[in-house]
Design a protein around this motif. Structure first.
Motif, PDB file in Angstrom:
ATOM      1  N   ALA A   1       0.836  -1.207   0.000  1.00 27.52           N
ATOM      2  CA  ALA A   1       0.000   0.000   0.000  1.00 27.52           C
ATOM      3  C   ALA A   1       0.869   1.254   0.000  1.00 27.52           C
ATOM      4  N   GLN A   2       1.933   1.227   0.790  1.00 24.42           N
ATOM      5  CA  GLN A   2       2.806   2.400   0.850  1.00 24.42           C
ATOM      6  C   GLN A   2       3.525   2.620  -0.478  1.00 24.42           C
ATOM      7  N   TRP A   3       3.903   1.556  -1.147  1.00 22.62           N
ATOM      8  CA  TRP A   3       4.533   1.664  -2.468  1.00 22.62           C
ATOM      9  C   TRP A   3       3.651   2.489  -3.403  1.00 22.62           C
ATOM     10  N   HIS A   4       2.340   2.184  -3.385  1.00 20.50           N
ATOM     11  CA  HIS A   4       1.415   2.867  -4.283  1.00 20.50           C
ATOM     12  C   HIS A   4       1.120   4.291  -3.814  1.00 20.50           C
ATOM     13  N   MET A   5       1.167   4.518  -2.503  1.00 22.27           N
ATOM     14  CA  MET A   5       1.069   5.893  -2.015  1.00 22.27           C
ATOM     15  C   MET A   5       2.234   6.731  -2.525  1.00 22.27           C
ATOM     16  N   GLU A   6       3.420   6.143  -2.508  1.00 22.20           N
ATOM     17  CA  GLU A   6       4.614   6.852  -2.994  1.00 22.20           C
ATOM     18  C   GLU A   6       4.469   7.170  -4.487  1.00 22.20           C
ATOM     19  N   ASP A   7       3.852   6.275  -5.248  1.00 21.66           N
ATOM     20  CA  ASP A   7       3.603   6.558  -6.660  1.00 21.66           C
ATOM     21  C   ASP A   7       2.690   7.767  -6.826  1.00 21.66           C
ATOM     22  N   VAL A   8       1.603   7.779  -6.056  1.00 16.77           N
ATOM     23  CA  VAL A   8       0.613   8.851  -6.174  1.00 16.77           C
ATOM     24  C   VAL A   8       1.225  10.205  -5.858  1.00 16.77           C
ATOM     25  N   VAL A   9       1.989  10.281  -4.770  1.00 12.80           N
ATOM     26  CA  VAL A   9       2.493  11.578  -4.311  1.00 12.80           C
ATOM     27  C   VAL A   9       3.556  12.144  -5.249  1.00 12.80           C
ATOM     28  N   ARG A  10       4.111  11.293  -6.124  1.00 12.47           N
ATOM     29  CA  ARG A  10       5.115  11.765  -7.071  1.00 12.47           C
ATOM     30  C   ARG A  10       4.527  12.268  -8.393  1.00 12.47           C
ATOM     31  N   ASN A  11       3.226  12.305  -8.486  1.00 11.13           N
ATOM     32  CA  ASN A  11       2.581  12.870  -9.665  1.00 11.13           C
ATOM     33  C   ASN A  11       2.948  14.349  -9.759  1.00 11.13           C
ATOM     34  N   PRO A  12       3.630  14.791 -10.817  1.00 13.73           N
ATOM     35  CA  PRO A  12       4.059  16.192 -10.898  1.00 13.73           C
ATOM     36  C   PRO A  12       2.894  17.174 -10.969  1.00 13.73           C
ATOM     37  N   ASP A  13       1.717  16.694 -11.318  1.00 19.84           N
ATOM     38  CA  ASP A  13       0.554  17.580 -11.429  1.00 19.84           C
ATOM     39  C   ASP A  13      -0.344  17.543 -10.195  1.00 19.84           C
TER      40      ASP A  13
ATOM     41  N   ASP B   1      -2.196  18.308  -6.845  1.00 22.92           N
ATOM     42  CA  ASP B   1      -2.543  19.516  -6.102  1.00 22.92           C
ATOM     43  C   ASP B   1      -1.793  19.527  -4.775  1.00 22.92           C
ATOM     44  N   SER B   2      -1.352  20.694  -4.334  1.00 26.71           N
ATOM     45  CA  SER B   2      -0.527  20.791  -3.130  1.00 26.71           C
ATOM     46  C   SER B   2      -1.254  20.256  -1.895  1.00 26.71           C
ATOM     47  N   LYS B   3      -2.549  20.504  -1.795  1.00 32.63           N
ATOM     48  CA  LYS B   3      -3.294  19.996  -0.646  1.00 32.63           C
ATOM     49  C   LYS B   3      -3.393  18.472  -0.695  1.00 32.63           C
ATOM     50  N   GLU B   4      -3.609  17.950  -1.893  1.00 30.48           N
ATOM     51  CA  GLU B   4      -3.667  16.494  -2.024  1.00 30.48           C
ATOM     52  C   GLU B   4      -2.295  15.885  -1.752  1.00 30.48           C
ATOM     53  N   GLY B   5      -1.243  16.561  -2.216  1.00 34.16           N
ATOM     54  CA  GLY B   5       0.104  16.072  -1.963  1.00 34.16           C
ATOM     55  C   GLY B   5       0.404  16.006  -0.473  1.00 34.16           C
ATOM     56  N   LEU B   6      -0.019  17.028   0.275  1.00 33.20           N
ATOM     57  CA  LEU B   6       0.186  17.033   1.720  1.00 33.20           C
ATOM     58  C   LEU B   6      -0.613  15.910   2.380  1.00 33.20           C
ATOM     59  N   TYR B   7      -1.830  15.687   1.880  1.00 31.10           N
ATOM     60  CA  TYR B   7      -2.657  14.586   2.402  1.00 31.10           C
ATOM     61  C   TYR B   7      -1.929  13.257   2.265  1.00 31.10           C
ATOM     62  N   TRP B   8      -1.358  13.014   1.070  1.00 31.51           N
ATOM     63  CA  TRP B   8      -0.664  11.739   0.854  1.00 31.51           C
ATOM     64  C   TRP B   8       0.635  11.664   1.644  1.00 31.51           C
ATOM     65  N   LYS B   9       1.327  12.789   1.782  1.00 32.82           N
ATOM     66  CA  LYS B   9       2.550  12.786   2.588  1.00 32.82           C
ATOM     67  C   LYS B   9       2.249  12.379   4.016  1.00 32.82           C
ATOM     68  N   ARG B  10       1.153  12.889   4.555  1.00 37.04           N
ATOM     69  CA  ARG B  10       0.806  12.540   5.933  1.00 37.04           C
ATOM     70  C   ARG B  10       0.342  11.088   6.040  1.00 37.04           C
ATOM     71  N   ARG B  11      -0.334  10.602   5.027  1.00 34.60           N
ATOM     72  CA  ARG B  11      -0.715   9.188   5.033  1.00 34.60           C
ATOM     73  C   ARG B  11       0.513   8.303   4.969  1.00 34.60           C
ATOM     74  N   ILE B  12       1.496   8.683   4.173  1.00 35.29           N
ATOM     75  CA  ILE B  12       2.738   7.917   4.076  1.00 35.29           C
ATOM     76  C   ILE B  12       3.455   7.912   5.424  1.00 35.29           C
ATOM     77  N   ASP B  13       3.478   9.055   6.106  1.00 34.28           N
ATOM     78  CA  ASP B  13       4.102   9.118   7.425  1.00 34.28           C
ATOM     79  C   ASP B  13       3.421   8.152   8.392  1.00 34.28           C
ATOM     80  N   LYS B  14       2.091   8.147   8.393  1.00 38.38           N
ATOM     81  CA  LYS B  14       1.356   7.238   9.269  1.00 38.38           C
ATOM     82  C   LYS B  14       1.612   5.787   8.897  1.00 38.38           C
TER      83      LYS B  14
END
Length: 201
Positions: A49-61, A63-76
């Protein structure tokens, strides 16, 4: 050999995850909750699951809020991963509790569970690199480059598997001994991260 068992369970967890291929798909662990097998399956599911979270957060397009959401999910998720590794080490500490180390016993640079952690990540690398070798929308050069990388990953997994089995054998016979340090992560702790405890003032 624990590595053979672990590799089989890791492959099952990865295959099961990709049935739905969804980060939020519920996990159905097929192993009894009191067993090492349960922990190994859980460990690899968390990693997948974390592997795929890392894929999502690396999308260059993204949104900054969505990126922060995924960063915090990855931390958890990473904290859950660390906790699960420590559960696996606790299993081995209990398993070898009655082993008396030899007078010249040595400590290993990492615990069995952290080596198994690397084996789980390798299983994911093997799976996803193998997927690259069967793509229909890429060049022959891409396929060959990925096949070369896959061959190296498979060799690496073989070597790591052997090392894990030898480490556990050495601990079981007293040639090495376990010494586990709990991960003292500070950035998630409101009492240790100055940004967090500063915000409470």
């Amino acid at each position: 050999m624990i590595s053979a068992t672990a590799n089989t369970i890791f492959q099952r967890a990865i295959d099961d995850y990709h049935i739905h291929d969804s980060i939020d798909a519920p996990m159905e662990n097929p192993y009894d909750s009191a067993t090492l097998e349960h922990l190994l399956y859980l460990k690899c599911w968390i990693d997948t699951a974390q592997w795929h979270m890392e894929d999502v957060v690396r999308n260059p397009d993204i949104d900054s809020k969505e990126g922060l959401y995924w960063k915090r999910r990855i931390d958890k998720q990473n904290q859950v991963r660390t906790d699960t590794v420590e559960y696996i080490d606790s299993y081995y500490l209990q398993k070898f509790a009655n082993v008396t180390p030899l007078t010249d016993a040595r400590i290993n640079s990492e615990s069995p569970a952290w080596a198994i952690d690397r084996l789980s990540i390798l299983a994911l690398k093997v799976y996803h690199m193998q997927q690259e070798t069967i793509r229909q929308d890429v060049s022959a050069e891409h396929i060959q480059a990925c096949q070369t990388k896959l061959d190296i990953l498979l060799e690496q997994r073989q070597d790591l598997s052997q090392s894990i089995d030898e480490l556990l054998s050495d601990i079981a016979t007293g040639r090495k001994y376990m010494k586990v340090y709990k991960q003292m992560k500070m950035y998630n702790d409101p009492n240790l991260n100055p940004v967090l405890y500063g915000a409470q003032k």
